[in-house]
Design a protein around this motif. Structure first.
Motif, short mmCIF file in Angstrom:
data_model
loop_
_atom_site.label_atom_id
_atom_site.label_comp_id
_atom_site.label_asym_id
_atom_site.label_seq_id
_atom_site.Cartn_x
_atom_site.Cartn_y
_atom_site.Cartn_z
N VAL A 41 0.96 -0.99 -0.04
CA VAL A 41 -0.02 -0.07 0.00
C VAL A 41 0.84 1.22 0.34
CG1 VAL A 41 -1.81 -1.04 1.06
CG2 VAL A 41 -0.21 0.13 2.49
N GLU A 42 0.31 2.43 -0.53
CA GLU A 42 0.95 3.77 -0.22
C GLU A 42 -0.03 4.49 0.70
OE1 GLU A 42 1.08 6.22 -3.66
OE2 GLU A 42 2.08 4.63 -5.03
N ALA A 43 0.75 4.69 1.83
CA ALA A 43 0.21 5.33 2.99
C ALA A 43 1.12 6.24 3.64
CB ALA A 43 -0.33 4.14 3.92
N ASP A 44 0.48 7.15 4.40
CA ASP A 44 1.11 8.17 5.30
C ASP A 44 0.68 7.94 6.76
OD1 ASP A 44 2.30 9.66 3.13
OD2 ASP A 44 0.06 10.50 2.85
N ILE A 45 1.71 7.59 7.68
CA ILE A 45 1.36 7.34 8.91
C ILE A 45 1.64 8.57 9.91
CG2 ILE A 45 1.92 5.77 10.80
CD1 ILE A 45 2.12 3.82 8.64
N SER A 46 1.22 9.14 10.68
CA SER A 46 1.30 10.37 11.60
C SER A 46 1.51 9.84 13.18
CB SER A 46 0.47 11.32 11.31
OG SER A 46 0.40 11.77 10.10
N PRO A 47 2.50 10.15 13.75
CA PRO A 47 3.65 10.84 13.13
C PRO A 47 4.28 9.83 12.58
CG PRO A 47 3.90 10.54 15.68
CD PRO A 47 2.50 10.18 15.03
N ASN A 76 1.84 4.75 19.81
CA ASN A 76 2.07 6.34 19.98
C ASN A 76 1.39 6.83 18.69
OD1 ASN A 76 3.21 6.07 22.30
ND2 ASN A 76 5.31 5.93 21.39
N TYR A 77 1.14 6.11 17.76
CA TYR A 77 0.80 6.73 16.43
C TYR A 77 -0.64 6.98 16.16
CZ TYR A 77 5.23 5.00 14.76
OH TYR A 77 6.73 4.92 14.77
N GLU A 78 -0.95 8.17 15.65
CA GLU A 78 -2.16 8.94 15.84
C GLU A 78 -3.25 8.55 14.68
OE1 GLU A 78 -1.35 12.85 16.36
OE2 GLU A 78 -0.38 12.82 17.99
N SER A 79 -2.61 8.52 13.55
CA SER A 79 -3.43 8.14 12.09
C SER A 79 -2.57 7.72 11.13
CB SER A 79 -3.94 9.43 11.98
OG SER A 79 -3.36 10.46 11.32
N ALA A 80 -3.36 7.02 10.19
CA ALA A 80 -2.64 6.61 9.05
C ALA A 80 -3.89 6.91 7.73
CB ALA A 80 -2.57 5.44 8.96
N VAL A 81 -3.28 7.22 6.77
CA VAL A 81 -4.18 7.56 5.48
C VAL A 81 -3.44 6.68 4.33
CG1 VAL A 81 -5.08 9.16 3.61
CG2 VAL A 81 -4.68 10.09 6.10
N ILE A 82 -4.46 5.84 4.06
CA ILE A 82 -3.99 4.76 2.94
C ILE A 82 -4.45 5.29 1.61
CG2 ILE A 82 -4.42 2.40 2.10
CD1 ILE A 82 -5.18 1.57 4.91
N VAL A 83 -3.53 5.72 0.80
CA VAL A 83 -3.85 6.22 -0.53
C VAL A 83 -4.37 5.22 -1.47
CG1 VAL A 83 -2.81 7.64 -2.24
CG2 VAL A 83 -2.17 8.21 0.13
N LYS A 84 -3.58 4.32 -1.75
CA LYS A 84 -4.07 3.12 -2.71
C LYS A 84 -3.34 1.77 -2.20
CE LYS A 84 -0.41 3.66 -6.07
NZ LYS A 84 -0.32 3.61 -7.72
N ILE A 85 -3.82 0.69 -2.81
CA ILE A 85 -3.28 -0.57 -2.85
C ILE A 85 -2.22 -0.41 -4.06
CG2 ILE A 85 -3.60 -3.06 -3.15
CD1 ILE A 85 -6.29 -2.73 -1.84
N THR A 86 -1.10 -1.03 -3.95
CA THR A 86 -0.26 -0.90 -5.05
C THR A 86 -0.32 -2.17 -5.86
OG1 THR A 86 1.62 -2.14 -3.62
CG2 THR A 86 1.52 0.55 -3.83
N SER A 87 0.57 -2.39 -7.14
CA SER A 87 0.35 -3.53 -7.85
C SER A 87 0.89 -4.84 -6.90
CB SER A 87 1.23 -3.34 -9.16
OG SER A 87 2.45 -2.80 -8.89
#
Length: 84
Positions: A46-52, A62-73
């Motif tokens: 996956v492409e994802a951003d994890i904060s912090p 300790n992680y507050e959130s994640a945003v999954i942008v897409k499933i990769t090939s």
């Protein structure tokens, strides 16, 4: 705007299967799901951003959130291998 996927998978690949039908981006705040997302991201599924930003010295609590942008090939390939 994305939607939450309110499940707690037994394994990251099971979570990836649930994400297959999600509307992206998917926003997540559950630490267990963030851990699954971190694993999937490390595997290139996956492409994802994890904060912090990921710090291997920290607990996943300790992680507050994640945003999954897409499933990769690679993620699609893993799903095909796992579930046919």
């Amino acid at each position: 705007m994305g939607h939450d996927v309110p499940i707690v998978p037994a394994t990251p690949i099971e979570y990836l299967l649930e994400l297959e039908h999600a509307r992206f981006p998917v926003h997540v705040r559950d630490p267990e799901l963030i851990q699954a997302i971190a694993t999937l991201k490390a595997l290139g599924c996956v492409e994802a951003d994890i904060s912090p930003p990921l710090d291997l010295r920290s607990s996943f609590r300790n992680y507050e959130s994640a945003v999954i942008v897409k499933i990769t090939s690679e993620g699609i390939t893993e799903l095909a291998l796992a579930y046919g």
